[in-house]
Design an enzyme around this catalytic site. Structure first.
Site, short mmCIF file in Angstrom:
data_model
loop_
_atom_site.label_atom_id
_atom_site.label_comp_id
_atom_site.label_asym_id
_atom_site.label_seq_id
_atom_site.Cartn_x
_atom_site.Cartn_y
_atom_site.Cartn_z
CB THR A 288 43.81 30.93 101.58
OG1 THR A 288 43.73 30.28 102.85
CG2 THR A 288 44.82 32.06 101.66
CB CYS A 289 39.38 28.00 102.77
SG CYS A 289 38.54 29.03 103.96
#
Length: 247
Positions: free
Chosen positions: A213-214
């Protein structure tokens, strides 16, 4: 939008060190590196946390006399759990308690107890309007090309999704259901602007897609058919929409 730990506090759910990613991605990355590598001779941490408020520095022991207890390869897992618990809970417990108390005066805890953190975020912030063609126009491919069968199948499946499923896809791959005000060209990652990415993984019909997700990254296997791709993707976004790392 709140960070994911706030929604968990509102639900009375326990936090894990993975939740730090939504609060401080760089710090989370350093903790993850610490857990995956030897720190002997690299870091000189102790079981304490140093904070600074208005120029005043304070040292908080995470365990008794923690400032004098070094972090080693043998106890680093305990340190990571304790320091993230301090940052996300203990250091802000009064503020969180006041916020949750005010929220529960309006909506009792039992009313939302059936939800998870991702569902509560969607309930409070609303289901976003996602422009699929804008997302597609701002997607990068690694190992695949626009003409790859799996990529064509992926976008076919995405176009068939309901509004709620699109929100789950966005949350699964970026960590939030928020759509950038300036469109997906302005999507942010851990280190600034970072477009949506699809990375090729080896052929394996049994594996689920995974997400980082980052980095706004989806790892997509070379599935042998559109139906298998649809089944694996839908299962992942419906059941694995929280946390960081591999599904």
């Amino acid at each position: 939008y709140f960070t994911r730990p706030i929604y968990k506090h509102m639900l009375g759910m326990p936090l894990t060190y993975d939740d730090m990613e939504g609060v401080d991605p760089d710090y989370y990355k350093s903790l993850k590196w610490m857990l995956e590598n030897s720190i002997e001779g690299v870091f000189e941490y102790t079981f304490s946390e140093t904070t600074s408020f208005f120029g005043e520095t304070q040292v908080h022991d995470l365990i008794e006399n923690g400032r004098n207890v070094p972090v080693t390869d043998e106890n680093k897992f305990d340190y990571v759990n304790l320091v993230t618990a301090y940052r996300m809970t203990n250091a802000v417990k009064d503020q969180v308690a006041a916020f949750v108390k005010g929220f529960e005066e309006i909506i009792p805890r039992e009313t939302i107890s059936i939800l998870n953190a991702a569902e509560l975020e969607l309930l409070i912030s609303g289901t976003p309007d996602i422009d699929i063609e804008d997302l597609r126009a701002n997607t990068e491919y690694h190992g695949y090309t626009v003409g790859s069968s799996q990529i064509q199948w992926f976008w076919d499946v995405v176009r068939e999704m309901s509004k709620d499923d699109l929100a789950r896809l966005l949350m699964f791959t970026t960590g939030t259901s928020k759509v950038p005000l300036d469109g997906f060209a302005a999507l942010q990652g851990m280190q600034g602007p970072q477009r949506f990415q699809i990375h090729r993984q080896h052929a394996d019909d049994q594996k689920l897609p995974s997400a980082h997700t980052c980095f706004n990254q989806l790892d997509l296997h070379e599935y042998s058919s559109k139906d298998i791709l649809r089944e694996r993707l839908m299962y992942a976004i419906e059941n694995c929409s929280e946390g960081f790392g591999f599904v």
